[in-house]
Design a protein around this motif. Sequence first.
Motif, PDB file in Angstrom:
ATOM      1  N   ALA A 176       0.830  -1.208   0.000  1.00 34.10           N
ATOM      2  CA  ALA A 176       0.000   0.000   0.000  1.00 34.10           C
ATOM      3  C   ALA A 176       0.865   1.259   0.000  1.00 34.10           C
ATOM      4  CB  ALA A 176      -0.932  -0.009   1.209  1.00 34.10           C
ATOM      5  N   ALA A 177       1.932   1.232   0.775  1.00 34.51           N
ATOM      6  CA  ALA A 177       2.811   2.399   0.847  1.00 34.51           C
ATOM      7  C   ALA A 177       3.478   2.673  -0.498  1.00 34.51           C
ATOM      8  CB  ALA A 177       3.859   2.190   1.929  1.00 34.51           C
ATOM      9  N   VAL A 178       3.950   1.632  -1.160  1.00 31.23           N
ATOM     10  CA  VAL A 178       4.583   1.789  -2.469  1.00 31.23           C
ATOM     11  C   VAL A 178       3.578   2.346  -3.475  1.00 31.23           C
ATOM     12  CG1 VAL A 178       5.591   0.543  -4.416  1.00 31.23           C
ATOM     13  CG2 VAL A 178       6.334   0.032  -2.088  1.00 31.23           C
ATOM     14  N   ALA A 179       2.351   1.832  -3.429  1.00 31.89           N
ATOM     15  CA  ALA A 179       1.318   2.325  -4.342  1.00 31.89           C
ATOM     16  C   ALA A 179       1.017   3.794  -4.103  1.00 31.89           C
ATOM     17  CB  ALA A 179       0.049   1.497  -4.190  1.00 31.89           C
ATOM     18  N   ALA A 180       1.198   4.251  -2.877  1.00 27.06           N
ATOM     19  CA  ALA A 180       0.969   5.650  -2.535  1.00 27.06           C
ATOM     20  C   ALA A 180       2.249   6.480  -2.655  1.00 27.06           C
ATOM     21  CB  ALA A 180       0.405   5.752  -1.121  1.00 27.06           C
ATOM     22  N   HIS A 181       3.266   5.918  -3.341  1.00 23.51           N
ATOM     23  CA  HIS A 181       4.543   6.608  -3.588  1.00 23.51           C
ATOM     24  C   HIS A 181       5.265   6.955  -2.286  1.00 23.51           C
ATOM     25  CE1 HIS A 181       3.274   6.839  -7.747  1.00 23.51           C
ATOM     26  NE2 HIS A 181       2.147   7.423  -7.350  1.00 23.51           N
ATOM     27  N   GLY A 182       5.298   5.980  -1.394  1.00 23.31           N
ATOM     28  CA  GLY A 182       6.018   6.174  -0.144  1.00 23.31           C
ATOM     29  C   GLY A 182       6.557   4.852   0.357  1.00 23.31           C
ATOM     30  N   SER A 183       6.791   4.792   1.636  1.00 23.73           N
ATOM     31  CA  SER A 183       7.287   3.566   2.257  1.00 23.73           C
ATOM     32  C   SER A 183       6.781   3.518   3.697  1.00 23.73           C
ATOM     33  CB  SER A 183       8.819   3.512   2.224  1.00 23.73           C
ATOM     34  OG  SER A 183       9.363   4.610   2.948  1.00 23.73           O
ATOM     35  N   ILE A 184       6.921   2.346   4.319  1.00 26.49           N
ATOM     36  CA  ILE A 184       6.501   2.245   5.715  1.00 26.49           C
ATOM     37  C   ILE A 184       7.700   2.415   6.626  1.00 26.49           C
ATOM     38  CG2 ILE A 184       4.549   0.747   5.181  1.00 26.49           C
ATOM     39  CD1 ILE A 184       6.173  -1.586   6.374  1.00 26.49           C
ATOM     40  N   TRP A 235       1.197   1.129  10.948  1.00 21.84           N
ATOM     41  CA  TRP A 235       2.581   1.387  10.570  1.00 21.84           C
ATOM     42  C   TRP A 235       2.750   2.868  10.201  1.00 21.84           C
ATOM     43  CZ3 TRP A 235       5.617  -3.146  10.477  1.00 21.84           C
ATOM     44  CH2 TRP A 235       4.899  -4.337  10.549  1.00 21.84           C
ATOM     45  N   ARG A 236       3.926   3.421  10.511  1.00 20.73           N
ATOM     46  CA  ARG A 236       4.217   4.789  10.094  1.00 20.73           C
ATOM     47  C   ARG A 236       4.345   4.847   8.584  1.00 20.73           C
ATOM     48  NH1 ARG A 236       6.858   9.260  12.492  1.00 20.73           N
ATOM     49  NH2 ARG A 236       7.220   8.014  14.383  1.00 20.73           N
ATOM     50  N   PHE A 237       3.715   5.843   7.960  1.00 23.18           N
ATOM     51  CA  PHE A 237       3.805   6.047   6.515  1.00 23.18           C
ATOM     52  C   PHE A 237       4.770   7.196   6.232  1.00 23.18           C
ATOM     53  CE2 PHE A 237       2.342   8.275   2.633  1.00 23.18           C
ATOM     54  CZ  PHE A 237       2.665   7.288   1.716  1.00 23.18           C
ATOM     55  N   ILE A 238       5.760   6.913   5.390  1.00 26.28           N
ATOM     56  CA  ILE A 238       6.742   7.926   5.005  1.00 26.28           C
ATOM     57  C   ILE A 238       6.469   8.294   3.557  1.00 26.28           C
ATOM     58  CG2 ILE A 238       9.190   8.460   4.736  1.00 26.28           C
ATOM     59  CD1 ILE A 238       9.734   6.257   6.834  1.00 26.28           C
ATOM     60  N   ALA A 239       6.004   9.510   3.332  1.00 28.77           N
ATOM     61  CA  ALA A 239       5.659   9.959   1.991  1.00 28.77           C
ATOM     62  C   ALA A 239       6.907  10.136   1.146  1.00 28.77           C
ATOM     63  CB  ALA A 239       4.869  11.259   2.054  1.00 28.77           C
ATOM     64  N   GLY A 240       6.794   9.825  -0.164  1.00 31.73           N
ATOM     65  CA  GLY A 240       7.919   9.999  -1.079  1.00 31.73           C
ATOM     66  C   GLY A 240       8.172  11.471  -1.369  1.00 31.73           C
ATOM     67  N   ARG A 241       9.394  11.766  -1.802  1.00 30.74           N
ATOM     68  CA  ARG A 241       9.753  13.168  -2.103  1.00 30.74           C
ATOM     69  C   ARG A 241       9.891  13.375  -3.594  1.00 30.74           C
ATOM     70  NH1 ARG A 241      13.891  15.041   2.707  1.00 30.74           N
ATOM     71  NH2 ARG A 241      12.731  14.083   4.416  1.00 30.74           N
TER      72      ARG A 241
END
Length: 241
Positions: A176-184, A235-241
């Motif tokens: 899910a995080a990758v699909a939202a252009h981020g990581s956990i 899980w913490r979501f880290i947004a992509g830059r």
Amino acid sequence: MKISFVWLLAGISAPVTAHSQVSIPTIDAIPQISVTGRGEIKVSPDRATIQVSVQTRATTAAAAAAENATKQQSVLTALRGLGLGNDQLSTINYNVYPEQRYEQGKEPVIVAYNVTNTILVDVRKLTQVGPVIDAALSHGANMITSLQFYASNTEAARRSAIATAIEKARADAEAAAVAAHGSIGGLLEINIGAYSPPPPRPMMMVRTAVAGVAQADTPINPGEETLSVEVSTRWRFIAGR
């Protein structure tokens, strides 16, 4: 599998003054992903319960009860001879009922009395299930109305299911995080759902003894049961830059 994003950012504090305090974000103010994972493990039953009945019929209730008591005592003696203790043998039903004949225009007439005495046998070794059934039927029992298998110790399997559920939750959170252009990031919260052991698995079985007919040894195949556990994670979501 339930996945949800939570985007709650810390609010902007008022201008700092001499008396203001630093605002510390709470866990709910951290961008996060919520995932529920389910783990399933196969377990093999190691015990069984059997309902054994003696049913008798006579012209009087006393005669039917006396014959029933003699036969049931013979059954109990045979089962104890297989090594079963009194704590594994319990009476769960005793019933006496009249058998009536009905004729038009006349009062019902009692023609006989039926007595049924049912015991529950707790078998702690599956290799004894067949011998228990055969011994009961050959010593006076004439009905086997229920046979259920169950697992007596599922703690190790439950923990394995929990581990599997967490692994699945993490994998889904990462996807899910990758699909939202981020990581956990790190795990913020984990809740293990209430656990219920697999219910006893019944075998559809009604077997009656037939007088004068030799019966082969009863084959028994308990199969497997499925144990499942659900785990909720955040899980913490880290947004992509």
